[in-house]
Scaffold this motif. Structure first.
Motif, PDB file in Angstrom:
ATOM      1  N   GLU A  90       0.788  -1.238   0.000  1.00 55.70           N
ATOM      2  CA  GLU A  90       0.000   0.000   0.000  1.00 55.70           C
ATOM      3  C   GLU A  90       0.818   1.285   0.000  1.00 55.70           C
ATOM      4  O   GLU A  90       0.292   2.346  -0.347  1.00 55.70           O
ATOM      5  CB  GLU A  90      -0.941   0.006   1.220  1.00 55.70           C
ATOM      6  CG  GLU A  90      -1.900  -1.180   1.260  1.00 55.70           C
ATOM      7  CD  GLU A  90      -2.798  -1.264   0.040  1.00 55.70           C
ATOM      8  OE1 GLU A  90      -3.107  -0.203  -0.550  1.00 55.70           O
ATOM      9  OE2 GLU A  90      -3.193  -2.386  -0.351  1.00 55.70           O
ATOM     10  N   LEU A  91       2.065   1.237   0.412  1.00 53.24           N
ATOM     11  CA  LEU A  91       2.868   2.469   0.442  1.00 53.24           C
ATOM     12  C   LEU A  91       3.719   2.570  -0.817  1.00 53.24           C
ATOM     13  O   LEU A  91       4.179   1.571  -1.360  1.00 53.24           O
ATOM     14  CB  LEU A  91       3.761   2.512   1.675  1.00 53.24           C
ATOM     15  CG  LEU A  91       3.083   2.619   3.043  1.00 53.24           C
ATOM     16  CD1 LEU A  91       4.110   2.937   4.121  1.00 53.24           C
ATOM     17  CD2 LEU A  91       1.987   3.683   3.047  1.00 53.24           C
ATOM     18  N   ARG A  92       3.927   3.805  -1.249  1.00 50.73           N
ATOM     19  CA  ARG A  92       4.777   4.085  -2.421  1.00 50.73           C
ATOM     20  C   ARG A  92       5.997   4.873  -1.955  1.00 50.73           C
ATOM     21  O   ARG A  92       6.091   6.089  -2.143  1.00 50.73           O
ATOM     22  CB  ARG A  92       3.988   4.885  -3.472  1.00 50.73           C
ATOM     23  CG  ARG A  92       2.675   4.236  -3.919  1.00 50.73           C
ATOM     24  CD  ARG A  92       2.934   2.947  -4.697  1.00 50.73           C
ATOM     25  NE  ARG A  92       1.686   2.344  -5.149  1.00 50.73           N
ATOM     26  CZ  ARG A  92       1.059   1.367  -4.498  1.00 50.73           C
ATOM     27  NH1 ARG A  92       1.581   0.897  -3.357  1.00 50.73           N
ATOM     28  NH2 ARG A  92      -0.072   0.868  -4.961  1.00 50.73           N
ATOM     29  N   ILE A  93       6.908   4.168  -1.298  1.00 53.17           N
ATOM     30  CA  ILE A  93       8.109   4.837  -0.758  1.00 53.17           C
ATOM     31  C   ILE A  93       9.364   4.148  -1.280  1.00 53.17           C
ATOM     32  O   ILE A  93      10.388   4.078  -0.613  1.00 53.17           O
ATOM     33  CB  ILE A  93       8.106   4.838   0.779  1.00 53.17           C
ATOM     34  CG1 ILE A  93       7.952   3.424   1.337  1.00 53.17           C
ATOM     35  CG2 ILE A  93       7.013   5.745   1.325  1.00 53.17           C
ATOM     36  CD1 ILE A  93       8.050   3.330   2.852  1.00 53.17           C
ATOM     37  N   GLN A  96      12.832   2.481   3.995  1.00 54.66           N
ATOM     38  CA  GLN A  96      11.562   2.314   4.704  1.00 54.66           C
ATOM     39  C   GLN A  96      11.447   3.257   5.882  1.00 54.66           C
ATOM     40  O   GLN A  96      10.388   3.885   6.092  1.00 54.66           O
ATOM     41  CB  GLN A  96      11.434   0.862   5.185  1.00 54.66           C
ATOM     42  CG  GLN A  96      10.089   0.546   5.811  1.00 54.66           C
ATOM     43  CD  GLN A  96      10.042  -0.843   6.426  1.00 54.66           C
ATOM     44  OE1 GLN A  96      10.629  -1.071   7.489  1.00 54.66           O
ATOM     45  NE2 GLN A  96       9.370  -1.773   5.746  1.00 54.66           N
ATOM     46  N   ARG A  97      12.490   3.399   6.630  1.00 59.74           N
ATOM     47  CA  ARG A  97      12.424   4.217   7.849  1.00 59.74           C
ATOM     48  C   ARG A  97      12.131   5.673   7.529  1.00 59.74           C
ATOM     49  O   ARG A  97      11.232   6.283   8.123  1.00 59.74           O
ATOM     50  CB  ARG A  97      13.756   4.091   8.599  1.00 59.74           C
ATOM     51  CG  ARG A  97      13.759   4.667   9.990  1.00 59.74           C
ATOM     52  CD  ARG A  97      15.086   4.371  10.664  1.00 59.74           C
ATOM     53  NE  ARG A  97      15.034   4.534  12.086  1.00 59.74           N
ATOM     54  CZ  ARG A  97      16.004   4.163  12.900  1.00 59.74           C
ATOM     55  NH1 ARG A  97      17.089   3.592  12.398  1.00 59.74           N
ATOM     56  NH2 ARG A  97      15.898   4.348  14.204  1.00 59.74           N
ATOM     57  N   SER A  98      12.872   6.231   6.602  1.00 62.86           N
ATOM     58  CA  SER A  98      12.670   7.638   6.224  1.00 62.86           C
ATOM     59  C   SER A  98      11.288   7.842   5.620  1.00 62.86           C
ATOM     60  O   SER A  98      10.592   8.821   5.922  1.00 62.86           O
ATOM     61  CB  SER A  98      13.756   8.057   5.237  1.00 62.86           C
ATOM     62  OG  SER A  98      13.533   9.371   4.780  1.00 62.86           O
ATOM     63  N   LYS A 126       7.993  10.217   7.136  1.00 63.26           N
ATOM     64  CA  LYS A 126       7.260  11.246   6.387  1.00 63.26           C
ATOM     65  C   LYS A 126       5.773  10.921   6.326  1.00 63.26           C
ATOM     66  O   LYS A 126       4.926  11.825   6.418  1.00 63.26           O
ATOM     67  CB  LYS A 126       7.845  11.370   4.981  1.00 63.26           C
ATOM     68  CG  LYS A 126       9.259  11.943   4.969  1.00 63.26           C
ATOM     69  CD  LYS A 126       9.891  11.850   3.591  1.00 63.26           C
ATOM     70  CE  LYS A 126      11.347  12.316   3.636  1.00 63.26           C
ATOM     71  NZ  LYS A 126      12.038  12.127   2.350  1.00 63.26           N
ATOM     72  N   VAL A 127       5.427   9.631   6.168  1.00 61.31           N
ATOM     73  CA  VAL A 127       4.013   9.248   6.135  1.00 61.31           C
ATOM     74  C   VAL A 127       3.344   9.549   7.477  1.00 61.31           C
ATOM     75  O   VAL A 127       2.230  10.084   7.536  1.00 61.31           O
ATOM     76  CB  VAL A 127       3.874   7.755   5.774  1.00 61.31           C
ATOM     77  CG1 VAL A 127       2.429   7.287   5.997  1.00 61.31           C
ATOM     78  CG2 VAL A 127       4.279   7.518   4.333  1.00 61.31           C
ATOM     79  N   ILE A 128       4.023   9.211   8.581  1.00 56.61           N
ATOM     80  CA  ILE A 128       3.452   9.463   9.911  1.00 56.61           C
ATOM     81  C   ILE A 128       3.232  10.949  10.133  1.00 56.61           C
ATOM     82  O   ILE A 128       2.148  11.391  10.584  1.00 56.61           O
ATOM     83  CB  ILE A 128       4.371   8.869  11.005  1.00 56.61           C
ATOM     84  CG1 ILE A 128       4.299   7.340  10.976  1.00 56.61           C
ATOM     85  CG2 ILE A 128       3.984   9.394  12.386  1.00 56.61           C
ATOM     86  CD1 ILE A 128       5.307   6.658  11.890  1.00 56.61           C
ATOM     87  N   LEU A 129       4.223  11.772   9.811  1.00 56.50           N
ATOM     88  CA  LEU A 129       4.067  13.215   9.991  1.00 56.50           C
ATOM     89  C   LEU A 129       2.963  13.759   9.086  1.00 56.50           C
ATOM     90  O   LEU A 129       2.157  14.612   9.501  1.00 56.50           O
ATOM     91  CB  LEU A 129       5.391  13.921   9.705  1.00 56.50           C
ATOM     92  CG  LEU A 129       6.544  13.629  10.683  1.00 56.50           C
ATOM     93  CD1 LEU A 129       7.798  14.393  10.267  1.00 56.50           C
ATOM     94  CD2 LEU A 129       6.155  14.001  12.111  1.00 56.50           C
ATOM     95  N   PHE A 181      -0.772  11.620  -0.121  1.00 59.69           N
ATOM     96  CA  PHE A 181      -1.582  10.680  -0.897  1.00 59.69           C
ATOM     97  C   PHE A 181      -0.753   9.926  -1.928  1.00 59.69           C
ATOM     98  O   PHE A 181      -1.055   8.782  -2.275  1.00 59.69           O
ATOM     99  CB  PHE A 181      -2.736  11.418  -1.590  1.00 59.69           C
ATOM    100  CG  PHE A 181      -3.661  12.111  -0.622  1.00 59.69           C
ATOM    101  CD1 PHE A 181      -3.928  11.552   0.615  1.00 59.69           C
ATOM    102  CD2 PHE A 181      -4.255  13.322  -0.939  1.00 59.69           C
ATOM    103  CE1 PHE A 181      -4.776  12.175   1.524  1.00 59.69           C
ATOM    104  CE2 PHE A 181      -5.098  13.960  -0.052  1.00 59.69           C
ATOM    105  CZ  PHE A 181      -5.366  13.388   1.193  1.00 59.69           C
ATOM    106  N   GLU A 182       0.323  10.577  -2.413  1.00 61.16           N
ATOM    107  CA  GLU A 182       1.218   9.879  -3.343  1.00 61.16           C
ATOM    108  C   GLU A 182       1.938   8.723  -2.636  1.00 61.16           C
ATOM    109  O   GLU A 182       2.137   7.653  -3.220  1.00 61.16           O
ATOM    110  CB  GLU A 182       2.245  10.863  -3.914  1.00 61.16           C
ATOM    111  CG  GLU A 182       1.657  11.862  -4.899  1.00 61.16           C
ATOM    112  CD  GLU A 182       2.640  12.984  -5.224  1.00 61.16           C
ATOM    113  OE1 GLU A 182       3.787  12.923  -4.717  1.00 61.16           O
ATOM    114  OE2 GLU A 182       2.252  13.905  -5.969  1.00 61.16           O
ATOM    115  N   ARG A 183       2.312   8.972  -1.382  1.00 60.78           N
ATOM    116  CA  ARG A 183       3.009   7.924  -0.628  1.00 60.78           C
ATOM    117  C   ARG A 183       2.048   6.863  -0.114  1.00 60.78           C
ATOM    118  O   ARG A 183       2.415   5.694   0.036  1.00 60.78           O
ATOM    119  CB  ARG A 183       3.769   8.542   0.562  1.00 60.78           C
ATOM    120  CG  ARG A 183       4.952   9.423   0.178  1.00 60.78           C
ATOM    121  CD  ARG A 183       5.788   9.796   1.405  1.00 60.78           C
ATOM    122  NE  ARG A 183       6.933  10.616   1.036  1.00 60.78           N
ATOM    123  CZ  ARG A 183       6.938  11.958   1.072  1.00 60.78           C
ATOM    124  NH1 ARG A 183       5.848  12.611   1.467  1.00 60.78           N
ATOM    125  NH2 ARG A 183       8.013  12.626   0.694  1.00 60.78           N
TER     126      ARG A 183
END
Length: 634
Positions: free
Chosen positions: A443-446, A451-453, A457-460, A538-540
């Protein structure tokens, strides 16, 4: 033989330590003491001291110390009784008389030694005669040199059932002595005793003093079993305490500070004759305590050769169990497994001695063999199986009686268990910098960042998009470690809650200080150029554009926070590994606890990831965006 304390004291009084040591070490007086180079290892600066007044020597380079008897045992590889006999002779002292029973037993043994010598000469004559032609051909095929045949006194027992018996009888040897020496087979159900060894290559076996105590016979015919036949237990031959070729290997082993132990005497002879003189054989027996102690008298770290087939590996594993309780500082073993199921003899004949030396250079420490035995093929992916392995390994280590070695093995066990569990936790195919979450992968586009970075950014971004979650998630988020620029942004974000309990996305964009605009733009995204506010988030995390249920959003945020906590555990594990590697006992225990915690977290993350993936699939299937609102998908 037992020596009274008064006799030991008399030997020590007659022989200054410097006189005994001076036969091997060039000593120079230094005040009340003498100094010289260590006889136990090579060095350029003298670290070996002798004090005649204290009747004591000490080697600072190895830590070895003791009296004249210890020195002779260490440097000449002899037992205590042998050391006493040699030093008594040097001092000109006759040995104390034994009891009547002891004298009778020694006289009986002397008679048996003489019987064995007569038998050896007979077998040697047979080999040199016409009857030994086939035996000589066999030895030639095995590439046993003529000089080795002479040095090892190899002989031949003919196929005649009574040939040796008649020969020894002609020399006046009673049949009872032949039976007691193990040369004849006798019993209540056997009317006429007959030769034990028939149609066999005969190899004399000696004790540590070089006295002939038994024989090993190799059958010439392939259909005869057993292929190798040893003398039975006798008053002078105890298979569990004898190491073949000890008396020849003793001096070379002490000079090289190393010894090689092979399984059979033919292997030992083959190795010996190509220049590796420090070689012995265990004659196919499982290690006994006596043999272990005997090998340590030759070298502090004997190298033992085993076949690489299942039987050889099993034999090595059994040996480990025998050795473990006896380990002590400076006394251990190394193991070699012969490639391609070849004996040392076969390897040397086919590829030469250098091929064998190469195999020896790859020897494994005892710990590596123990670890291999306990972990190979073991599934330790679950906590209960990890606990079982840990318990099994600790039980083995507890058998080590030497406290210093015991402590070192426990420390190594904990370190390697922690590393093993850590690697299992991460998985062989997973990126070692990522937690294993199906949801994150799907589900994530990172993918353009680690992964950590990306998760930071997703959490913030989610905290900006869903300010109603700020208060609920504050404690768990504040326990996370963020880069300095994100940490300041997060602190300011939580401060807004103090002044505005009903914080909105617009409030955050207007009330945060301008210096955080760049971070806002990175983690959330300002509206403009046809893009809605929050477009970076939303992109991530595309599923958020579908306006999923609040409880799903909250669960996703908890999942991401948990993964970042796992990353921090990984950092702690790495730090503990460094500390543990420096010998910090508390760090070793902490490392194992952290690995267990990390494993449990990974298990939880994996399970959560599966559940969230299924939830996301339901959301995508049921809800579809149409005209800015969500409707049931067709």
């Amino acid at each position: 033989m037992r020596f009274p304390p008064s006799f030991i004291d008399e030997v020590k009084a007659r022989l200054p330590v410097s006189e005994v040591v001076g036969r091997r070490v060039k000593l120079k007086r230094a005040g009340r003491e003498f100094k010289g180079l260590s006889p136990f290892q090579q060095e350029k600066t003298p670290s070996f001291t002798v004090n005649d007044q204290k009747q004591f020597y000490h080697d600072f380079s190895t830590g070895k110390h003791g009296n004249i008897f210890d020195f002779v045992m260490e440097t000449e590889g002899v037992s205590f009784p042998e050391a006493v006999e040699r030093l008594a002779a040097m001092a000109g002292l006759p040995l104390p008389r034994n009891s009547r029973d002891d004298e009778q037993r020694e006289q009986r043994q002397k008679s048996l030694f003489e019987v064995m010598e007569l038998a050896a000469k007979y077998f040697e004559q047979n080999l040199a005669s016409r009857a030994g032609a086939q035996a000589r051909g066999y030895l030639s095929d095995r590439a046993i040199a003529s000089s080795s045949i002479v040095e090892f006194r190899i002989g031949y027992a003919t196929a005649d059932r009574f040939a040796l018996k008649e020969y020894l009888g002609s020399k006046g040897v009673p049949v009872a002595d032949m039976i007691e020496a193990g040369l004849l087979i006798a019993g209540d159900d056997i009317p006429v005793p007959y030769d034990r060894f028939r149609d066999r290559i005969m190899i004399p076996i000696h004790d540590q003093r070089g006295r002939l105590v038994g024989f090993g016979g190799r059958a010439l015919r392939k259909d005869v079993q057993p292929k190798y036949l040893n003398s039975p237990e006798t008053p002078i031959f105890h298979k569990g305490s004898v190491v073949f070729n000890f008396h020849r290997a003793r001096q070379p082993a002490h000079e090289a500070n190393s010894v090689v132990a092979v399984e059979g005497y033919m292997d030992a002879i083959a190795v010996y004759q190509v220049g590796i003189k420090a070689v012995v054989a265990t004659m196919g027996t499982a290690f006994t305590e006596e043999q272990i102690a005997t090998l340590w008298r030759l070298s502090p770290e004997p190298v033992v050769c085993f076949d690489s087939d299942r039987a050889g590996v099993a034999a090595a594993y059994r040996s480990v169990d025998r050795i473990l309780p006896l380990l002590r500082v400076g006394k251990t073993f190394r193991f070699v497994f012969m490639d391609e199921q070849k004996d040392p003899d076969d390897l040397i004949r086919e590829k030469g001695v250098e091929a064998f030396r190469t195999v020896l250079s790859g020897s494994l420490p005892l710990w590596d063999v123990l670890w291999q035995r306990e972990t190979d093929g073991q599934d330790v992916r679950t906590p209960d199986k990890q606990a079982a392995l840990e318990q099994r390994l600790y039980a083995l280590v507890r058998t080590i009686q030497d406290q210093a070695v015991n402590t070192a093995f426990f420390r190594t066990s904990r370190m390697q268990l922690a590393n093993l569990f850590w690697q299992v936790n991460r998985g062989p195919s997973r990126n070692h910098k990522e937690a294993g979450s199906k949801f994150v992968r799907n589900e994530l586009r990172i993918r353009g960042e680690d992964q950590r970075s990306g998760l930071q950014k997703v959490i913030l971004g989610m905290l900006v998009e869903y300010p109603n979650l700020l208060e609920d998630k504050q404690d768990s988020v504040e326990r996370l470690h963020f880069p300095e620029e994100f940490d300041g942004f997060l602190t300011s974000l939580f401060r807004l809650l103090v002044t505005d309990a009903k914080l909105s996305v617009a409030d955050i964009w207007t009330k945060l200080k301008p210096k955080f605009y760049e971070t806002l733009q990175t983690v959330h995204g300002e509206a403009g150029d046809g893009k809605q506010r929050g477009h970076r988030l939303f992109e991530r995390f595309p599923i958020l554009s579908r306006d999923p249920p609040p409880d799903f959003v909250s669960a996703c945020l908890d999942h991401f926070i948990r993964i970042l906590h796992w990353h921090q555990l990984e950092d702690d594990i790495q730090g503990a590994r460094l500390d543990a590697g420096e010998g910090d006992e508390s760090a070793v225990a902490r490392l194992l606890n952290l690995v267990r915690e990390g494993h449990a977290e990974q298990e939880g993350i994996s399970a959560e990831g599966v559940a969230l993936s299924e939830w996301a699939e339901d959301i995508i299937r049921i809800w579809a965006p149409q005209g800015g609102t969500m409707h049931l998908a067709a």
